[in-house]
Design a protein around this motif. Structure first.
Motif, PDB file in Angstrom:
ATOM      1  N   LYS A 189      10.295  27.438  26.942  1.00 40.92           N
ATOM      2  CA  LYS A 189       9.380  28.414  26.195  1.00 40.92           C
ATOM      3  C   LYS A 189       9.931  29.335  25.827  1.00 40.92           C
ATOM      4  CE  LYS A 189       6.429  26.295  22.307  1.00 40.92           C
ATOM      5  NZ  LYS A 189       5.120  25.093  21.888  1.00 40.92           N
ATOM      6  N   GLY A 190       9.871  30.467  25.512  1.00 42.61           N
ATOM      7  CA  GLY A 190       9.178  32.052  24.999  1.00 42.61           C
ATOM      8  C   GLY A 190       7.707  31.782  24.437  1.00 42.61           C
ATOM      9  N   THR A 191       7.090  32.477  25.149  1.00 46.68           N
ATOM     10  CA  THR A 191       5.377  32.706  24.615  1.00 46.68           C
ATOM     11  C   THR A 191       5.490  33.961  24.259  1.00 46.68           C
ATOM     12  OG1 THR A 191       4.704  32.831  26.671  1.00 46.68           O
ATOM     13  CG2 THR A 191       4.668  30.798  26.128  1.00 46.68           C
ATOM     14  N   SER A 192       5.872  35.015  24.622  1.00 41.45           N
ATOM     15  CA  SER A 192       5.195  36.804  24.815  1.00 41.45           C
ATOM     16  C   SER A 192       5.915  37.574  25.045  1.00 41.45           C
ATOM     17  CB  SER A 192       4.257  36.904  25.290  1.00 41.45           C
ATOM     18  OG  SER A 192       4.111  37.045  26.501  1.00 41.45           O
ATOM     19  N   ILE A 193       6.547  38.328  24.832  1.00 37.09           N
ATOM     20  CA  ILE A 193       7.554  39.924  24.594  1.00 37.09           C
ATOM     21  C   ILE A 193       6.387  41.199  24.730  1.00 37.09           C
ATOM     22  CG2 ILE A 193       7.839  40.063  22.888  1.00 37.09           C
ATOM     23  CD1 ILE A 193      10.740  40.460  23.324  1.00 37.09           C
ATOM     24  N   ALA A 194       7.086  42.430  25.279  1.00 30.40           N
ATOM     25  CA  ALA A 194       6.217  43.564  25.826  1.00 30.40           C
ATOM     26  C   ALA A 194       6.886  44.774  26.186  1.00 30.40           C
ATOM     27  CB  ALA A 194       5.273  43.415  26.427  1.00 30.40           C
ATOM     28  N   THR A 195       6.848  46.017  26.051  1.00 29.88           N
ATOM     29  CA  THR A 195       8.113  46.944  25.712  1.00 29.88           C
ATOM     30  C   THR A 195       7.592  48.068  26.804  1.00 29.88           C
ATOM     31  OG1 THR A 195       8.193  47.749  23.616  1.00 29.88           O
ATOM     32  CG2 THR A 195      10.079  46.421  24.273  1.00 29.88           C
ATOM     33  N   GLY A 224       7.238  37.275  28.575  1.00 32.45           N
ATOM     34  CA  GLY A 224       6.297  35.998  29.293  1.00 32.45           C
ATOM     35  C   GLY A 224       7.157  34.368  29.044  1.00 32.45           C
ATOM     36  N   SER A 225       7.231  33.335  29.549  1.00 37.40           N
ATOM     37  CA  SER A 225       7.515  31.790  29.407  1.00 37.40           C
ATOM     38  C   SER A 225       6.470  30.859  29.330  1.00 37.40           C
ATOM     39  CB  SER A 225       8.356  31.410  29.921  1.00 37.40           C
ATOM     40  OG  SER A 225       8.436  31.135  31.273  1.00 37.40           O
ATOM     41  N   GLN A 226       6.608  29.600  28.938  1.00 33.02           N
ATOM     42  CA  GLN A 226       5.542  28.593  28.811  1.00 33.02           C
ATOM     43  C   GLN A 226       5.369  28.271  30.241  1.00 33.02           C
ATOM     44  OE1 GLN A 226       6.719  25.113  26.843  1.00 33.02           O
ATOM     45  NE2 GLN A 226       4.532  24.509  26.481  1.00 33.02           N
ATOM     46  N   SER A 227       6.220  28.338  31.531  1.00 32.34           N
ATOM     47  CA  SER A 227       5.770  27.837  32.727  1.00 32.34           C
ATOM     48  C   SER A 227       5.050  28.783  33.457  1.00 32.34           C
ATOM     49  CB  SER A 227       7.160  28.006  33.463  1.00 32.34           C
ATOM     50  OG  SER A 227       7.706  28.991  33.365  1.00 32.34           O
ATOM     51  N   GLY A 228       4.695  30.482  33.040  1.00 26.05           N
ATOM     52  CA  GLY A 228       4.199  31.402  33.605  1.00 26.05           C
ATOM     53  C   GLY A 228       5.292  32.174  34.692  1.00 26.05           C
ATOM     54  N   VAL A 229       6.090  31.973  34.091  1.00 26.65           N
ATOM     55  CA  VAL A 229       7.429  32.793  34.602  1.00 26.65           C
ATOM     56  C   VAL A 229       7.342  34.585  33.807  1.00 26.65           C
ATOM     57  CG1 VAL A 229       9.500  33.603  35.781  1.00 26.65           C
ATOM     58  CG2 VAL A 229       8.113  30.790  36.113  1.00 26.65           C
ATOM     59  N   VAL A 230       7.940  35.480  34.359  1.00 28.70           N
ATOM     60  CA  VAL A 230       7.513  36.752  33.723  1.00 28.70           C
ATOM     61  C   VAL A 230       8.525  37.286  33.892  1.00 28.70           C
ATOM     62  CG1 VAL A 230       6.931  38.878  33.296  1.00 28.70           C
ATOM     63  CG2 VAL A 230       5.373  36.985  32.818  1.00 28.70           C
ATOM     64  N   ASN A 231       9.602  36.954  33.603  1.00 34.05           N
ATOM     65  CA  ASN A 231      10.787  37.975  33.954  1.00 34.05           C
ATOM     66  C   ASN A 231      10.463  39.466  33.075  1.00 34.05           C
ATOM     67  OD1 ASN A 231      11.945  36.118  35.101  1.00 34.05           O
ATOM     68  ND2 ASN A 231      12.622  35.621  33.203  1.00 34.05           N
ATOM     69  N   VAL A 232      11.118  40.754  34.370  1.00 33.44           N
ATOM     70  CA  VAL A 232      11.234  41.799  33.848  1.00 33.44           C
ATOM     71  C   VAL A 232      12.649  42.670  33.699  1.00 33.44           C
ATOM     72  CG1 VAL A 232      10.560  44.408  34.366  1.00 33.44           C
ATOM     73  CG2 VAL A 232       8.918  42.549  34.943  1.00 33.44           C
ATOM     74  N   TYR A 233      12.377  42.967  32.444  1.00 37.99           N
ATOM     75  CA  TYR A 233      14.688  43.334  32.750  1.00 37.99           C
ATOM     76  C   TYR A 233      14.250  44.975  32.727  1.00 37.99           C
ATOM     77  CZ  TYR A 233      15.362  38.742  31.486  1.00 37.99           C
ATOM     78  OH  TYR A 233      15.491  37.022  31.373  1.00 37.99           O
ATOM     79  N   SER A 234      15.616  45.454  32.139  1.00 32.59           N
ATOM     80  CA  SER A 234      15.972  47.147  32.117  1.00 32.59           C
ATOM     81  C   SER A 234      16.280  46.880  30.900  1.00 32.59           C
ATOM     82  CB  SER A 234      16.988  47.701  32.998  1.00 32.59           C
ATOM     83  OG  SER A 234      17.567  48.988  32.141  1.00 32.59           O
ATOM     84  N   VAL A 245       2.043  32.548  29.711  1.00 35.68           N
ATOM     85  CA  VAL A 245       1.308  33.739  29.584  1.00 35.68           C
ATOM     86  C   VAL A 245       2.203  34.221  28.162  1.00 35.68           C
ATOM     87  CG1 VAL A 245       2.728  35.657  29.904  1.00 35.68           C
ATOM     88  CG2 VAL A 245       3.171  34.517  31.377  1.00 35.68           C
ATOM     89  N   THR A 246       0.210  34.295  27.597  1.00 32.84           N
ATOM     90  CA  THR A 246       0.353  34.572  25.848  1.00 32.84           C
ATOM     91  C   THR A 246      -0.155  35.854  25.986  1.00 32.84           C
ATOM     92  OG1 THR A 246      -2.271  34.227  26.768  1.00 32.84           O
ATOM     93  CG2 THR A 246      -0.837  32.068  26.181  1.00 32.84           C
ATOM     94  N   SER A 247      -0.392  36.907  26.748  1.00 31.22           N
ATOM     95  CA  SER A 247      -0.909  38.055  27.003  1.00 31.22           C
ATOM     96  C   SER A 247      -0.337  39.395  27.891  1.00 31.22           C
ATOM     97  CB  SER A 247      -1.566  38.471  26.854  1.00 31.22           C
ATOM     98  OG  SER A 247      -2.251  37.914  26.149  1.00 31.22           O
ATOM     99  N   LEU A 248       0.232  40.257  27.159  1.00 29.45           N
ATOM    100  CA  LEU A 248       1.517  41.047  28.052  1.00 29.45           C
ATOM    101  C   LEU A 248       1.764  42.824  27.218  1.00 29.45           C
ATOM    102  CD1 LEU A 248       4.961  39.492  28.633  1.00 29.45           C
ATOM    103  CD2 LEU A 248       3.187  39.831  30.162  1.00 29.45           C
ATOM    104  N   ALA A 249       1.020  43.177  28.269  1.00 26.70           N
ATOM    105  CA  ALA A 249       0.546  45.036  27.964  1.00 26.70           C
ATOM    106  C   ALA A 249       1.019  45.674  28.719  1.00 26.70           C
ATOM    107  CB  ALA A 249      -0.913  44.967  28.028  1.00 26.70           C
TER     108      ALA A 249
END
Length: 530
Positions: free
Chosen positions: A400-406, A416-426, A449-453
């Motif tokens: 389940k996705g929860t947040s996204i940032a560029t 960011g996901s509900q499990s607390g995992v953050v994946n960083v992509y190109s 993960v509710t906030s990404l910046a």
């Protein structure tokens, strides 16, 4: 008794010498004295040409000496190595005269007579024993010991070091390059100075982050309820806070007092989100359960309510993002809809649809693409010019996705996901690949993960969860590692539950909004500007 008395008298007389007084200089007597010396030398047969030259040097023929030095400087040097002069030196008179013209070598300031002695040194001492090459060398002369120590030093250094070499400066020819001269000048300048020549690195180092806790950004007017928004002005040294206490406040950021500039109250309108426009002249604020939203014109000091939007059919307006161009808003609607709202006309001009519910959206740096994340863990890439979905991929391992940032440099995309995992992509891989692999999977949080910046320099990623206290981490993007010293550890809880994150325009400050109504302010010492 008379002899005893006479002895001190004889002793006192030589002590009281009137010769201590220097007689006045009499040029006539000096001239007579010189003439007498010349006659005596003539009688003795000393008619050599070197005698007169020696006399001039001893008795101070300064004028002639200066004239001769000037002539030598303009013409030939004192030591002429030409073949003609070597032939003339066969004459003993010329040879003696040439020797007198050679300038005397400088004498040492101190001469130790013991150095001249060929004394032998006992080599059985423990400090000198390693310099011997056998038992036969039980004693060694000082000169040989010095030579042996030099050889030992050069052996340990792998040869003679450059600083120990005596370099003779040669005159440069006109055709030589000037680059060598510049290099020598730079070396000379370096050796003439002392101090720290190691400059601070321009790139952010990994491991630990140099930070300094500052006074809360909203200390002049704390929020009485949960703070939902904190954002820095895009050009001024100002920060904005907004929360459930129905107020928007502006503060000047100096890190010490942070004085309040202005505060406005919106009656019966708990603020869910507020953001500056791209030019920083207005503020857009949405409520928790309202369909209407407010626009605050800071230049005119007017609060304009927007009760309805033409073409928008939904019960409430909460989540939105300001486009990089600044002329439109991207509203997150119900049932997976995204609406493009023009700020000038207050009407929807474009609508996009994804499967499932929208959990987050993020613009590319140039605004040409939008990354929309669904709660099902899928990311849709939309071309805003053609209104087409150009790519779609599943976030790796996301339920389940929860947040996204560029990032602003167009290099990174974080999900960011509900499990607390953050994946960083190109970002480039996300635009072209149907199954991009993450550059790094960050598992430092255990709650959604509710906030990404990303910071403006694209060197730091801040990630936080509002479901748990102190759930905040800062990531060093070049190495994709987490800073070990942040958040700052204290005896009491300091961060609490984070609801919003933001960096100042040049990353000099970092601020977060929490559930206690505080906008925590941290100075990032690596960055010099606001």
């Amino acid at each position: 008794m008379e002899e005893v008395i006479k002895l001190p008298q004889t002793v006192e007389k030589p002590k009281i010498k009137k010769r201590v007084r220097v007689p006045a200089y009499n040029p006539k007597q000096e001239l007579i004295k010189r003439q007498r010396n010349v006659k005596n030398l003539t009688v003795l047969g000393e008619n050599d040409a070197s005698v007169k030259l020696l006399e001039d040097l001893v008795f101070g023929a300064e004028d002639e000496l200066v004239e001769r030095l000037i002539e030598d400087k303009q013409g030939a040097s004192l030591l002429d190595d030409d073949d003609e002069d070597e032939g003339d030196l066969d004459d003993p008179e010329v040879e003696s005269e040439a020797h007198l013209k050679v300038p005397l070598a400088k004498k040492a300031a101190w001469v130790d007579d013991d150095d001249e002695r060929m004394e032998e040194v006992d080599m059985s001492h423990r400090f000198r024993k390693y310099l011997t090459k056998g038992e036969a060398e039980s004693k060694m002369t000082k000169q040989k010991l010095q030579q042996r120590m030099t050889e030992q030093f050069q052996k340990s250094m792998g040869g003679k070091p450059t600083w120990a070499e005596v370099k003779v400066k040669k005159s440069k020819k006109k055709g030589d390059d000037s680059e060598e001269d510049e290099d020598e000048d730079d070396d000379d300048d370096l050796l003439r100075k002392t101090g720290n020549f190691v400059a601070a690195s321009e790139t952010l180092p990994s491991g630990t982050l140099r930070v300094k806790k500052c006074l809360h950004a909203n200390s002049a007017r704390p929020c009485s309820d949960q703070l939902t928004t904190v954002q820095f002005h895009p050009s001024a040294q100002v920060v904005m806070t907004a929360g459930l206490d129905q107020s928007i406040s502006l503060f000047q950021v100096d890190g010490r007092t942070n004085p309040k500039i202005q505060s406005i109250h919106l009656e019966r309108f708990p603020i869910h989100k507020a953001q500056f426009s791209r030019d920083g002249e207005s503020v857009v604020a949405t409520g928790v359960k309202n369909k209407m939203f407010y626009m605050y014109d800071m230049m005119e000091g007017r609060v304009v309510p927007v009760f309805s939007v033409r073409g928008l059919k939904q019960a409430s307006v909460r989540e939105f993002s300001v486009s990089p161009e600044g002329d439109s808003l991207l509203l997150s609607g119900n049932d997976g809809y995204l609406h493009v709202l023009k700020l000038k006309t207050k009407e929807v001009v474009q609508s996009l649809k994804i499967n499932g519910s929208v959990s987050g959206v993020a613009f590319s740096p140039d605004g040409s693409n939008v990354f929309a994340q669904s709660e099902e863990g899928e990311v849709y890439v939309w071309d805003m010019r053609s209104s087409r979905c150009v790519n779609k991929f599943a976030d790796d391992g996301c339920v389940k996705g929860t947040s996204i940032a560029t990032s602003r440099n167009g290099q990174y995309l974080a999900c960011g996901s509900q499990s607390g995992v953050v994946n960083v992509y190109s970002q480039q891989d996300c635009l072209t690949s149907a199954n991009p692999r993450p550059l790094k999977t960050l598992m430092n949080l255990v709650t959604p993960v509710t906030s990404l910046a990303f910071n403006p320099a694209s060197e730091i990623l801040a990630m936080a969860s509002q479901n748990e206290d102190e759930a905040l981490r800062l990531v060093h993007l070049p190495s994709l590692t987490v800073f070990s010293n942040f958040p700052i550890t204290t005896k009491k809880k300091y961060i609490h539950r984070t609801s919003c994150l933001d960096f100042s325009p040049h990353s000099g400050f970092f601020s977060l909004a929490n559930n206690k109504g505080d906008a925590l302010l941290t100075r990032l010492l690596h960055y010099k500007d606001f």
